[in-house]
Motif scaffolding. Structure first.
Motif, PDB file in Angstrom:
ATOM      1  N   TYR A 319      21.399   0.946  25.820  1.00 28.02           N
ATOM      2  CA  TYR A 319      20.259   1.849  25.646  1.00 28.02           C
ATOM      3  C   TYR A 319      19.626   2.325  26.952  1.00 28.02           C
ATOM      4  CZ  TYR A 319      21.244   0.669  20.909  1.00 28.02           C
ATOM      5  OH  TYR A 319      21.910   0.510  19.726  1.00 28.02           O
ATOM      6  N   VAL A 320      20.267   2.053  28.097  1.00 25.41           N
ATOM      7  CA  VAL A 320      19.932   2.785  29.318  1.00 25.41           C
ATOM      8  C   VAL A 320      21.134   3.643  29.691  1.00 25.41           C
ATOM      9  CG1 VAL A 320      19.347   2.652  31.773  1.00 25.41           C
ATOM     10  CG2 VAL A 320      18.321   1.017  30.168  1.00 25.41           C
ATOM     11  N   VAL A 321      22.323   3.045  29.617  1.00 21.91           N
ATOM     12  CA  VAL A 321      23.490   3.785  30.094  1.00 21.91           C
ATOM     13  C   VAL A 321      24.199   4.518  28.944  1.00 21.91           C
ATOM     14  CG1 VAL A 321      25.656   3.652  31.385  1.00 21.91           C
ATOM     15  CG2 VAL A 321      23.737   2.167  32.006  1.00 21.91           C
ATOM     16  N   TYR A 322      24.877   3.793  28.074  1.00 23.77           N
ATOM     17  CA  TYR A 322      25.849   4.465  27.208  1.00 23.77           C
ATOM     18  C   TYR A 322      25.261   5.280  26.058  1.00 23.77           C
ATOM     19  CZ  TYR A 322      29.103   2.040  30.157  1.00 23.77           C
ATOM     20  OH  TYR A 322      29.787   1.623  31.264  1.00 23.77           O
ATOM     21  N   GLY A 323      24.325   4.729  25.306  1.00 24.93           N
ATOM     22  CA  GLY A 323      23.771   5.479  24.166  1.00 24.93           C
ATOM     23  C   GLY A 323      23.060   6.750  24.621  1.00 24.93           C
ATOM     24  N   PRO A 324      22.050   6.624  25.492  1.00 20.86           N
ATOM     25  CA  PRO A 324      21.283   7.803  25.907  1.00 20.86           C
ATOM     26  C   PRO A 324      22.141   8.867  26.588  1.00 20.86           C
ATOM     27  CG  PRO A 324      20.186   5.792  26.626  1.00 20.86           C
ATOM     28  CD  PRO A 324      21.479   5.378  26.023  1.00 20.86           C
ATOM     29  N   LEU A 325      23.057   8.461  27.456  1.00 23.83           N
ATOM     30  CA  LEU A 325      23.828   9.472  28.182  1.00 23.83           C
ATOM     31  C   LEU A 325      24.865  10.122  27.269  1.00 23.83           C
ATOM     32  CD1 LEU A 325      24.090   7.708  31.660  1.00 23.83           C
ATOM     33  CD2 LEU A 325      22.556   9.556  31.004  1.00 23.83           C
ATOM     34  N   ALA A 326      25.436   9.355  26.350  1.00 28.01           N
ATOM     35  CA  ALA A 326      26.349   9.982  25.382  1.00 28.01           C
ATOM     36  C   ALA A 326      25.602  11.045  24.580  1.00 28.01           C
ATOM     37  CB  ALA A 326      26.952   8.929  24.449  1.00 28.01           C
ATOM     38  N   ASN A 327      24.323  10.803  24.327  1.00 24.08           N
ATOM     39  CA  ASN A 327      23.535  11.755  23.538  1.00 24.08           C
ATOM     40  C   ASN A 327      22.909  12.866  24.380  1.00 24.08           C
ATOM     41  OD1 ASN A 327      24.042  10.493  21.099  1.00 24.08           O
ATOM     42  ND2 ASN A 327      22.278   9.116  21.279  1.00 24.08           N
ATOM     43  N   GLY A 328      23.154  12.866  25.676  1.00 20.90           N
ATOM     44  CA  GLY A 328      22.587  13.917  26.533  1.00 20.90           C
ATOM     45  C   GLY A 328      21.086  13.813  26.688  1.00 20.90           C
ATOM     46  N   ALA A 329      20.551  12.590  26.647  1.00 26.40           N
ATOM     47  CA  ALA A 329      19.105  12.402  26.732  1.00 26.40           C
ATOM     48  C   ALA A 329      18.616  12.515  28.175  1.00 26.40           C
ATOM     49  CB  ALA A 329      18.735  11.021  26.182  1.00 26.40           C
ATOM     50  N   THR A 330      17.308  12.749  28.296  1.00 31.38           N
ATOM     51  CA  THR A 330      16.625  12.701  29.593  1.00 31.38           C
ATOM     52  C   THR A 330      15.857  11.392  29.624  1.00 31.38           C
ATOM     53  OG1 THR A 330      16.394  15.083  29.713  1.00 31.38           O
ATOM     54  CG2 THR A 330      14.796  13.774  30.970  1.00 31.38           C
ATOM     55  N   GLN A 331      16.085  10.600  30.674  1.00 34.19           N
ATOM     56  CA  GLN A 331      15.429   9.302  30.658  1.00 34.19           C
ATOM     57  C   GLN A 331      14.897   8.875  32.011  1.00 34.19           C
ATOM     58  OE1 GLN A 331      17.807   5.787  30.075  1.00 34.19           O
ATOM     59  NE2 GLN A 331      19.660   6.793  30.804  1.00 34.19           N
ATOM     60  N   VAL A 332      13.965   7.910  31.947  1.00 30.82           N
ATOM     61  CA  VAL A 332      13.392   7.303  33.146  1.00 30.82           C
ATOM     62  C   VAL A 332      14.157   6.010  33.427  1.00 30.82           C
ATOM     63  CG1 VAL A 332      11.326   6.186  34.097  1.00 30.82           C
ATOM     64  CG2 VAL A 332      11.103   8.240  32.683  1.00 30.82           C
ATOM     65  N   VAL A 333      14.507   5.794  34.697  1.00 27.25           N
ATOM     66  CA  VAL A 333      15.062   4.499  35.117  1.00 27.25           C
ATOM     67  C   VAL A 333      14.117   3.975  36.193  1.00 27.25           C
ATOM     68  CG1 VAL A 333      16.977   3.364  36.329  1.00 27.25           C
ATOM     69  CG2 VAL A 333      17.462   5.076  34.568  1.00 27.25           C
TER      70      VAL A 333
END
Ligand code: WTA
Length: 651
Positions: A319-333
């Motif tokens: 839920y930082v790398v694979y799920g969000p990026l597969a979904n094309g999400a914008t996220q904070v790290v």
């Protein structure tokens, strides 16, 4: 834990989704009906809709080698291509993928185009170092964008990463490197934590020097982050920027079979040795993407998502790398801790980036509750629309605080139950469908079959409890324990045959919703992290002054459980120091051996431990003592006097 069950099940507050939220929700009730009608057809559809396949699959599930499942196994895909290139090719290259926020406040933003370019270069660096498909890469890094880039570059070339949490000791790192036979280590000079630079490279050096040096590692790739001084082994160590400058920019992603390994992640079990949980690509990515999209109600073109987990844990993988990026999400790290440089740091980040989906752990929520609502009250949190919780049961009090103070009294909370082994969320509400109950994880996600059974494996009904099992194979399930098929079989499958034994106790309420009740084995849950009593005991006994040790997880208001140790000193060493000194020395010893997260909150020096007639230490009784409870049933104890002595010492 058991004391709370009755209270929990009497929680009567209900939070149905608002009409407005339900209408715009990504995950609708049809997901349940569709998956019930045709479970495998449902996953077939998700895998095709959510992912790009280099070669389409024709088979959904092959369970003939149970308990090792094969999902979509004649298909081929590239995980990094799914997380990067296809978003760029489909016109989303300018969308922000990562807002990298350093603890000191420095910011690095990567669009999908930029992240793709970085990952391609680093993939070429790995290839130039002789790392190829199937080789293992150990990652020991702070929470900076390079950690994500490294994982994706590994996936891109079909290598297998094993991320080791940056708080683990040199010994813990070395044993994982050895078990995985890693060829390359990627690290940083140091990272920022609590206002200081926390060195990492020196720990890698110490790990590789241990056991007389010789390891499987040929190179160490080092990101410059902390600017702290580091020792250098010529020929082995390489700076990240130098390596990147020496390779080509282009890299074409090839497809790998859906059962090609993606990563190994070590987690604590009931014995002293951590288990290397193995995950593969096609099924894992399908379920990570599906859950991330539907459980968090992701609207990828408008949401800003933030999961506060470190990539050293499974939550950081899925839920930082694979799920969000597969979904094309914008996220904070975010690199640092919640309280540096001030206790409102998280809320400041939410205000700064207008975070709309926040995923965190109950232990963090409880520590914020202690500090008071004035701190988040100073920031604008109105962007928040969905909240998530993971790692342990969320107590209703923390749930309500999270809902009211962080979620403005309107954001739904999804309490998500899952494990390193399950790879992705297994039990959770669908925020646009489910009426929420504070404290309950509620229902299996669409396409997952869960039961609560008694010791004999008989499924229980409403209003009763027992052991949680997963009754049918699921796409993101572990494919084994690295190098140890026997332990895989014994740990999860021997107890109930074809049903996966999770190690958690659970109960259905009168509506059939699931309430998790904590571990039923010798695994502790401290701040949402799994720790093994046996592993800490073996570290303690490894110290020269210790004759015997017993470790229990005692209830703790903030961290869920705290590590409490009872130690008998060797006669020859009893007089070397005061009990206070011995206790301090042993707490430090565990921290040095395993890592600061395993440091006992208390070490009691005792003269005897309560044992059964067959010589087994009665941890349950020690837990009573540590929690200050009336001591339970002692009829099987050899010497009931021991306990009153221990108890008197403790209180
Ligand atoms: C516990 C973390 C109750 C549980 C993703 C499980 C939970 C272990 C929840 C896995 C939750 C995790 N409610 N308990 N929502 N989430 N757990 O492997 O005991 O670090 O078996 O994976 O955490 O921990 P792990």
């Amino acid at each position: 834990m058991s004391n709370n069950i009755d209270n929990l099940l009497h929680e009567e507050r209900r939070f149905p989704p608002s009409a407005e939220f339900a209408a715009q929700a990504v995950g609708q009730a049809s997901l349940y009906t569709d998956s019930k009608k045709d479970r495998l057809g449902f996953w077939d559809k998700q895998a095709k809709e959510l992912l790009h396949w280099h070669k389409p699959f024709t088979r959904v599930l092959d369970w003939s080698d149970a308990p090792v499942a094969k999902w979509f196994d004649d298909g081929e895909l590239n995980v990094a291509y799914n997380c990067l290139d296809r978003h760029v090719l489909e016109g989303r290259g300018d969308r922000v993928a990562i807002y990298g926020e350093g603890e000191p406040g420095d910011q690095r933003v990567y669009t999908y185009s930029e992240l793709t370019a970085e990952v391609k270069r680093v993939a070429n660096v790995f290839l130039s170092l002789g790392v190829t498909a199937g080789d293992r890469i150990a990652i020991y890094m702070p929470m900076i964008p390079e950690a994500v880039i490294t994982m994706l570059a590994s996936a891109r070339i079909g290598a297998v990463h094993t991320v080791v949490f940056g708080g683990f000791s040199a010994d813990s790192l070395r044993s994982r490197i050895d078990d995985a036979e890693a060829k390359l280590v990627v690290t940083a000079d140091g990272g920022w934590r609590k206002g200081k630079v926390f060195p990492l490279k020196p720990t890698v050096d110490a790990a590789l020097e241990a056991n007389g040096g010789g390891s499987t590692v040929t190179n160490v790739l080092v990101v410059k982050r902390g600017e702290n001084e580091v020792a250098w082994t010529e020929g082995r160590d390489i700076w990240w920027d130098d390596a990147k400058a020496g390779v080509e920019a282009e890299h074409v992603a090839q497809g790998f079979p859906a059962e090609h390994p993606l990563f190994i992640l070590y987690t604590s079990g009931t014995t002293g040795k951590p288990k290397g949980i193995l995950h593969t690509t096609g099924g894992y990515l399908t379920q990570a993407a599906f859950t991330h999209k539907n459980i968090f109600d992701l609207h990828a073109d408008s949401d800003v998502y933030w999961c506060t987990a470190d990539v050293g844990w499974i939550t950081g993988h899925s839920y930082v790398v694979y799920g969000p990026l597969a979904n094309g999400a914008t996220q904070v790290v975010y690199e640092g801790t919640p309280d540096a440089p001030h206790p409102g740091r998280w809320w400041e980040i939410i205000e700064k980036y207008k975070v709309s989906i926040l995923y965190t752990a109950p232990t963090a929520i409880r520590s914020f509750m202690k500090l008071g609502r004035e701190i988040p009250g100073k920031f604008d949190l109105s962007s928040i629309r969905v909240l998530g919780s993971v790692g342990e049961p969320i107590n209703p009090e923390a749930w309500i605080w999270y809902h009211d103070i962080i979620g403005g009294g309107k954001a739904p909370i999804v309490d998500t139950w899952w494990q390193t082994e399950t790879g992705a969320i297994m039990i959770a509400a669908l925020p646009g469908v489910t009426t929420l109950k504070p404290g309950s994880a509620q229902v299996p996600i669409p396409g997952v079959v869960i039961d609560i059974v008694d010791e004999q494996g008989v499924p229980q009904d409403k209003n009763s409890g027992g052991l949680l099992v997963i009754s049918e194979p699921w796409p993101a399930m572990l494919r084994g324990i690295w190098g140890d098929p026997v332990r895989f079989q014994e740990t999860y499958w021997d107890k109930f045959g074809d049903k996966y034994f999770a190690g958690d106790g659970a109960r259905y309420d009168r509506d059939g919703d699931i309430w998790l009740l904590g571990r039923v084995d010798d695994v502790m849950n401290v701040s949402g992290h799994r720790l093994s009593t046996a592993e800490i005991e073996s570290a303690l006994v490894g110290n020269n002054i210790v004759a015997e040790a017993a470790v229990v997880g005692a209830a703790d208001e903030t961290t869920g459980q705290a590590v409490v140790a009872f130690v008998i000193l060797k006669k020859s060493h009893v007089d070397d120091q005061t009990p206070e000194e011995a206790s301090a020395l042993l707490r430090k010893h565990v921290s040095d051996q395993i890592g600061a997260i395993a440091r006992p909150s208390k070490v009691y020096i005792v003269e005897e431990l309560p044992k059964t007639r067959s010589g087994k230490i009665m941890r349950r009784l020690l837990q009573d003592v540590a929690e200050g409870r009336e001591i339970g049933d002692t009829t099987t104890l050899t010497d009931t006097g021991v306990l009153s002595i221990i108890s008197a010492q403790v209180h």
